[in-house]
Design a protein around this motif. Structure first.
Motif, PDB file in Angstrom:
ATOM      1  N   GLY A  72       1.297   0.835  17.109  1.00 46.43           N
ATOM      2  CA  GLY A  72       2.125   1.307  16.011  1.00 46.43           C
ATOM      3  C   GLY A  72       1.421   1.257  14.666  1.00 46.43           C
ATOM      4  O   GLY A  72       0.403   0.589  14.486  1.00 46.43           O
ATOM      5  N   THR A  73       2.000   1.961  13.709  1.00 46.84           N
ATOM      6  CA  THR A  73       1.469   1.970  12.352  1.00 46.84           C
ATOM      7  C   THR A  73       1.799   0.666  11.647  1.00 46.84           C
ATOM      8  O   THR A  73       2.556  -0.160  12.159  1.00 46.84           O
ATOM      9  CB  THR A  73       2.074   3.138  11.562  1.00 46.84           C
ATOM     10  OG1 THR A  73       3.492   2.923  11.429  1.00 46.84           O
ATOM     11  CG2 THR A  73       1.828   4.466  12.265  1.00 46.84           C
ATOM     12  N   VAL A  74       1.274   0.486  10.452  1.00 45.60           N
ATOM     13  CA  VAL A  74       1.549  -0.725   9.696  1.00 45.60           C
ATOM     14  C   VAL A  74       3.021  -0.807   9.331  1.00 45.60           C
ATOM     15  O   VAL A  74       3.592  -1.902   9.238  1.00 45.60           O
ATOM     16  CB  VAL A  74       0.646  -0.814   8.448  1.00 45.60           C
ATOM     17  CG1 VAL A  74       0.978   0.291   7.449  1.00 45.60           C
ATOM     18  CG2 VAL A  74       0.764  -2.179   7.772  1.00 45.60           C
ATOM     19  N   GLN A  75       3.684   0.345   9.122  1.00 41.83           N
ATOM     20  CA  GLN A  75       5.114   0.338   8.828  1.00 41.83           C
ATOM     21  C   GLN A  75       5.926  -0.087  10.046  1.00 41.83           C
ATOM     22  O   GLN A  75       6.961  -0.732   9.908  1.00 41.83           O
ATOM     23  CB  GLN A  75       5.586   1.728   8.369  1.00 41.83           C
ATOM     24  CG  GLN A  75       5.042   2.159   7.019  1.00 41.83           C
ATOM     25  CD  GLN A  75       3.710   2.893   7.135  1.00 41.83           C
ATOM     26  OE1 GLN A  75       3.073   2.852   8.199  1.00 41.83           O
ATOM     27  NE2 GLN A  75       3.297   3.557   6.061  1.00 41.83           N
ATOM     28  N   GLN A  76       5.451   0.268  11.242  1.00 37.18           N
ATOM     29  CA  GLN A  76       6.168  -0.051  12.468  1.00 37.18           C
ATOM     30  C   GLN A  76       5.887  -1.464  12.970  1.00 37.18           C
ATOM     31  O   GLN A  76       6.743  -2.093  13.596  1.00 37.18           O
ATOM     32  CB  GLN A  76       5.791   0.951  13.567  1.00 37.18           C
ATOM     33  CG  GLN A  76       6.223   2.381  13.284  1.00 37.18           C
ATOM     34  CD  GLN A  76       5.649   3.349  14.302  1.00 37.18           C
ATOM     35  OE1 GLN A  76       4.520   3.187  14.781  1.00 37.18           O
ATOM     36  NE2 GLN A  76       6.429   4.370  14.656  1.00 37.18           N
ATOM     37  N   ASN A  77       4.701  -1.959  12.726  1.00 39.26           N
ATOM     38  CA  ASN A  77       4.326  -3.259  13.281  1.00 39.26           C
ATOM     39  C   ASN A  77       3.590  -4.129  12.263  1.00 39.26           C
ATOM     40  O   ASN A  77       2.471  -4.586  12.512  1.00 39.26           O
ATOM     41  CB  ASN A  77       3.445  -3.050  14.519  1.00 39.26           C
ATOM     42  CG  ASN A  77       3.427  -4.265  15.433  1.00 39.26           C
ATOM     43  OD1 ASN A  77       4.043  -5.287  15.130  1.00 39.26           O
ATOM     44  ND2 ASN A  77       2.722  -4.166  16.543  1.00 39.26           N
ATOM     45  N   PRO A  78       4.199  -4.379  11.105  1.00 32.18           N
ATOM     46  CA  PRO A  78       3.531  -5.232  10.113  1.00 32.18           C
ATOM     47  C   PRO A  78       3.422  -6.682  10.563  1.00 32.18           C
ATOM     48  O   PRO A  78       2.524  -7.409  10.144  1.00 32.18           O
ATOM     49  CB  PRO A  78       4.444  -5.100   8.888  1.00 32.18           C
ATOM     50  CG  PRO A  78       5.795  -4.824   9.465  1.00 32.18           C
ATOM     51  CD  PRO A  78       5.533  -3.958  10.661  1.00 32.18           C
ATOM     52  N   HIS A  79       4.339  -7.107  11.445  1.00 29.96           N
ATOM     53  CA  HIS A  79       4.397  -8.509  11.864  1.00 29.96           C
ATOM     54  C   HIS A  79       3.157  -8.920  12.645  1.00 29.96           C
ATOM     55  O   HIS A  79       2.496  -9.922  12.317  1.00 29.96           O
ATOM     56  CB  HIS A  79       5.655  -8.747  12.709  1.00 29.96           C
ATOM     57  CG  HIS A  79       6.921  -8.279  12.080  1.00 29.96           C
ATOM     58  ND1 HIS A  79       7.408  -7.009  12.285  1.00 29.96           N
ATOM     59  CD2 HIS A  79       7.778  -8.892  11.225  1.00 29.96           C
ATOM     60  CE1 HIS A  79       8.535  -6.858  11.606  1.00 29.96           C
ATOM     61  NE2 HIS A  79       8.781  -7.986  10.947  1.00 29.96           N
ATOM     62  N   MET A  80       2.821  -8.130  13.685  1.00 29.41           N
ATOM     63  CA  MET A  80       1.686  -8.524  14.508  1.00 29.41           C
ATOM     64  C   MET A  80       0.358  -8.232  13.813  1.00 29.41           C
ATOM     65  O   MET A  80      -0.642  -8.909  14.061  1.00 29.41           O
ATOM     66  CB  MET A  80       1.743  -7.830  15.865  1.00 29.41           C
ATOM     67  CG  MET A  80       2.915  -8.281  16.733  1.00 29.41           C
ATOM     68  SD  MET A  80       3.114 -10.091  16.831  1.00 29.41           S
ATOM     69  CE  MET A  80       1.575 -10.590  17.583  1.00 29.41           C
ATOM     70  N   ARG A  81       0.333  -7.246  12.928  1.00 32.07           N
ATOM     71  CA  ARG A  81      -0.884  -7.031  12.145  1.00 32.07           C
ATOM     72  C   ARG A  81      -1.131  -8.244  11.241  1.00 32.07           C
ATOM     73  O   ARG A  81      -2.273  -8.687  11.095  1.00 32.07           O
ATOM     74  CB  ARG A  81      -0.758  -5.755  11.299  1.00 32.07           C
ATOM     75  CG  ARG A  81      -0.842  -4.483  12.113  1.00 32.07           C
ATOM     76  CD  ARG A  81      -1.116  -3.295  11.221  1.00 32.07           C
ATOM     77  NE  ARG A  81      -1.177  -2.053  11.985  1.00 32.07           N
ATOM     78  CZ  ARG A  81      -1.818  -0.970  11.590  1.00 32.07           C
ATOM     79  NH1 ARG A  81      -2.463  -0.961  10.425  1.00 32.07           N
ATOM     80  NH2 ARG A  81      -1.823   0.132  12.326  1.00 32.07           N
ATOM     81  N   ALA A  82      -0.070  -8.743  10.645  1.00 31.60           N
ATOM     82  CA  ALA A  82      -0.213  -9.933   9.808  1.00 31.60           C
ATOM     83  C   ALA A  82      -0.624 -11.139  10.643  1.00 31.60           C
ATOM     84  O   ALA A  82      -1.489 -11.927  10.244  1.00 31.60           O
ATOM     85  CB  ALA A  82       1.094 -10.221   9.072  1.00 31.60           C
TER      86      ALA A  82
END
Length: 548
Positions: free
Chosen positions: A24-34
């Protein structure tokens, strides 16, 4: 509500931690990217922070500070470091026929060759030697030598600098946000890790380790960032896992710098002095790559690219007075020192273990770094286990469960640290390893249980509390270095004294008490209905979940 890849609560914080759901994009998956940004950046920071530790004897040799470089054995045969030297694998001693002590018990010389051997025509030339310099290691750097002191001082410098930077991050995170702060720390750290390749003299070694230590402040961002992204039901596990896998870098670097970089370079024909310098360039490059990736791919919060203090329910601008307000709470002070007793202990071990195994157990560099690395590699699951146990006990026992998890982890950490200090070099190395693994398990569990409690301590000052507790970890390493390992001229007693320090702070766990949560031996003083009513009257915002 945004279309997130993870299940979220009403404040858009993730209520689950699916480690492999990274699509997903950063808008869709900011949690796991963080989560992964926090984890990888802290992992690399640890890798660079302690990269010089397993290379300590190589650096000392390059600086010409080994005991047998400063005091050549042929002209200084009576140096105490030589007189008490024994090769563990062969049991050969420098003083072939024992030592001589003065009236105060100080070693003064080797015993003379017995007359029956000295006058025996059939005795070999080696049997007639009073001194055996061939027994000595290439770099004698045992306890009490200048070499050992230089390495110890640099180790303290490496963890001391982080205290100030971690404290400062309480304000910097609120002003600039996790992504900018983390990227900035790694970029700054990369400069100093690369400069390590230029070390020629002890003061450069100490100064460079001091500035590399600033990268250790990435831990505060790691915890603050995850607390912004994950809901109370999983925040303990998320914090513990992100920090634990980040701390894994401290174990990996012990093996990576020697077995993956240094030894292969030397085997290929490169001079040792050049090999360790080239090895230091690799972590610096990794720092820069990670900093750029975070800047381009991650957000500070679930719904915003950059952090705003309103997210934590804070209405005032960040100020230095926030630190004073937070430190008025005795529970925060206890947590600071309890964290000094677990994370501070881990930092102290990262500095001590490789040299301890190389000089005291006289193991080869690769073997010593592997054993030292085993301590840090327990972060693969141990800190997560602490966070999971804290969350699990919280679910079934209430907040009292988090406090008991904290106490038990610290208590057994102290027990096994004391036991490690009882393992002398007359016993096989695997005995020390077995105790070390048990000790490491509870050290890192205690770190995980600590950050199962921190997000609940002061919801509006989460950044400041995280910064102060994180700084407490480095304070513990400085205390250990200056008070236990540096002044005590013994290879084992410092570990035993350090265990007493850990036990002292473990026994202060009953001081944790909140009216709405209760304490170690007492339940809440107010009903759940009153707690919900008081929460409803507090400023609205995602941070309301941080303290419930």
């Amino acid at each position: 509500m945004a279309d997130f890849k993870l299940a979220v609560d009403e404040n858009n914080k993730a209520t689950e931690l699916p480690l492999l759901r990274i699509c997903g994009t950063v808008q869709q998956n900011p949690h796991m990217r963080a989560f992964w940004g926090a984890t990888f950046s802290f992992f690399l920071a640890f890798l660079g922070w302690f990269a010089l530790a397993p290379l300590g004897l190589e650096v000392a040799t390059s600086m010409g500070r080994c005991e047998n470089q400063l005091y050549p054995v042929d002209t200084n045969p009576k140096r105490v470091a030589y007189l008490k030297y024994k090769n563990i694998s062969t049991t050969d001693t420098y003083c072939q026929y024992g030592t001589v002590k003065d009236s105060e018990g100080t070693l003064t010389d080797c015993a003379e060759v017995p007359s029956d051997i000295a006058n025996n025509a059939t005795a070999s030339a080696e049997e007639k030697l009073k001194y055996r310099p061939q027994v000595l290691a290439k770099c004698v750097c045992t306890t009490g030598t200048q070499c050992n002191g230089i390495i110890a001082n640099a180790g303290v410098a490496a963890v001391a600098s982080t205290i100030f930077v971690r404290i400062a991050l309480g304000t910097l995170l609120e002003r600039f946000g996790p992504v900018n702060v983390q990227s900035g720390l790694l970029t700054f750290g990369a400069i100093w890790v690369a400069l390590a390749a230029t070390i020629q003299v002890p003061w450069q070694y100490t100064i460079i380790r001091f500035f590399i230590g600033c990268a250790g402040a990435t831990f505060v961002t790691n915890q603050f960032w995850c607390s912004l992204m994950f809901a109370p039901n999983v925040v303990g596990t998320a914090n513990a896992t992100a920090a634990g896998w980040g701390n894994l870098g401290g174990g990996v670097t012990q093996i990576f710098m020697i077995s993956v970089l240094f030894n292969p370079m030397v085997s290929s024909g490169m001079e040792a002095d050049t090999a360790w310098r080239v090895s230091m360039i690799i972590p610096a490059i990794l720092f820069l790559i990670c900093a750029a990736a975070m800047k381009l791919l991650c957000w500070d919060t679930p719904t915003a690219k950059r952090f705003d203090v309103a997210v934590t329910g804070k209405t005032k601008k960040p100020s230095m007075w926030d630190y004073v307000e937070v430190l008025k709470d005795v529970r925060v002070v206890v947590m600071i020192f309890q964290y000094s007793a677990c994370f501070g202990t881990e930092l102290a071990m990262n500095n001590q273990l490789a040299t301890h195994f190389r000089t005291y157990f006289q193991l080869p560099a690769a073997d010593a770094s592997a054993l030292a690395g085993a301590f840090g590699l327990m972060n693969l699951f141990a800190r997560s286990l602490g966070g999971i146990s804290s969350d699990l006990l919280f679910k079934y026992v209430g907040f009292r469960g988090r406090i008991w998890a904290q106490f038990l982890a610290l208590f057994f950490e102290a027990i096994f640290l004391f036991c490690f200090g009882l393992v002398d070099n007359s016993q096989p190395w695997y005995v020390a390893l077995a105790v070390l693994v048990c000790f490491s398990l509870f050290v890192q569990m205690a770190e995980g249980t600590s950050y199962g409690i921190v997000p609940f301590m002061n919801k509006q000052q989460l950044a400041v509390v995280s910064a102060l507790v994180g700084a407490g970890g480095n304070l513990g390493a400085v205390i250990a270095g200056f008070c236990f390992y540096r002044p005590i001229n013994d290879p084992l007693i410092p570990f035993q004294v350090h265990a007493g320090y850990v036990m002292f702070w473990a026994l202060l766990t009953p001081l944790y008490y909140w009216r709405e949560h209760g304490g170690m031996f007492h339940g809440p003083a107010v009903t759940e209905e009153k707690v919900e009513k008081s929460q409803a009257e507090e400023p609205a915002g995602p941070a309301a979940d941080v303290a419930v």
